[in-house]
Design a protein around this motif. Structure first.
Motif: not given
Length: 237
Positions: A59-69
């Motif tokens: 969940s933490i990694f997927a959220n970071e990927v979703d930010k696209g930064l």
């Protein structure tokens, strides 16, 4: 899968010792110095013992990927995709502690402390200070050079945990048998990451123009960003 296809590694039969690291964070409620323990795991260990940890890290990694930064992936919401990417090698998980640290076992600050003992009844959200993978950057004859990807949960940022993860990588990378490290894509607008690797004497081995199509930090569209290739030998003293 990399440009070289699937990069295989040997099946793990044992795990490296847990290590203890001082933390710059001071607990305001107790006025005590905190510490971090870092634990070596892999997918098999997580599925066998640590219920819920895989899902939390995902969940933490997927959220970071979703930010696209910071990461090149555009979507990693599928647990199987996350497992194949992040758990394709070894994983190190940092657990925040406070109060009196465990006894130090040796000069490299190895200790005898299980992940469950370090967790001490807390939720993963409360105690995971960060995590990273280590795996070969290339196959076969160049598999002695590793790559790593790091993440500190948003709720834990600003406490110096990223620096602890980076320093621990200089211990665990060679301990896992690697001779050197290459980071393929450190986007040059990620000032904190660039500063961290420079402080730890990583060499800028190259610059890839417009390597990342990243979201703008103001949320207004996307832009192409250069990426730095960082290198460090683990054999230099």
């Amino acid at each position: 899968m990399s440009a070289y296809g699937v990069i295989n590694r040997a099946q793990r039969t044992s795990y490296l010792p847990t290590t203890l690291w001082d933390s710059p964070r001071v607990e305001p409620d107790l006025g005590t110095q905190s510490f971090v323990t870092i634990h070596h795991i892999d997918r098999a260990a997580v599925e066998r013992i640590q219920t819920g940890l895989f899902n939390y890290l995902h969940s933490i990694f997927a959220n970071e990927v979703d930010k696209g930064l910071t990461y090149p992936q555009e979507d990693i919401s599928d647990p199987a995709s996350f497992g194949a990417y992040f758990f394709g090698g070894d994983v190190l998980v940092a657990i925040a502690g406070k109060g009196d640290p465990p006894a130090i076992k040796s000069g490299v600050r190895e200790i005898e402390l299980t992940l469950d003992a370090a967790r001490n009844g807390r939720t993963w959200e409360e105690c995971v200070a960060g995590f990273y993978y280590v795996k070969p950057n290339y196959p076969g004859r160049s598999s002695h050079i590793c790559n790593a990807g790091f993440l500190v949960p948003p709720s834990q940022r600003g406490s110096g945990y990223g620096h602890i993860l980076a320093k621990s990588y200089l211990h665990y990378g060679p301990a896992l048998g690697y001779k050197a490290s290459v980071f393929n894509l450190v986007y040059d607008n990620n000032a904190a990451s660039v500063k961290l690797w420079e402080a730890l004497n990583f060499t800028k081995a190259g610059l890839i123009p417009k390597a990342g199509r990243l979201r703008r930090k103001d949320g207004e569209g996307e832009e192409y960003i250069d990426a730095i290739v960082f290198y460090k030998s683990f054999e230099e003293t």
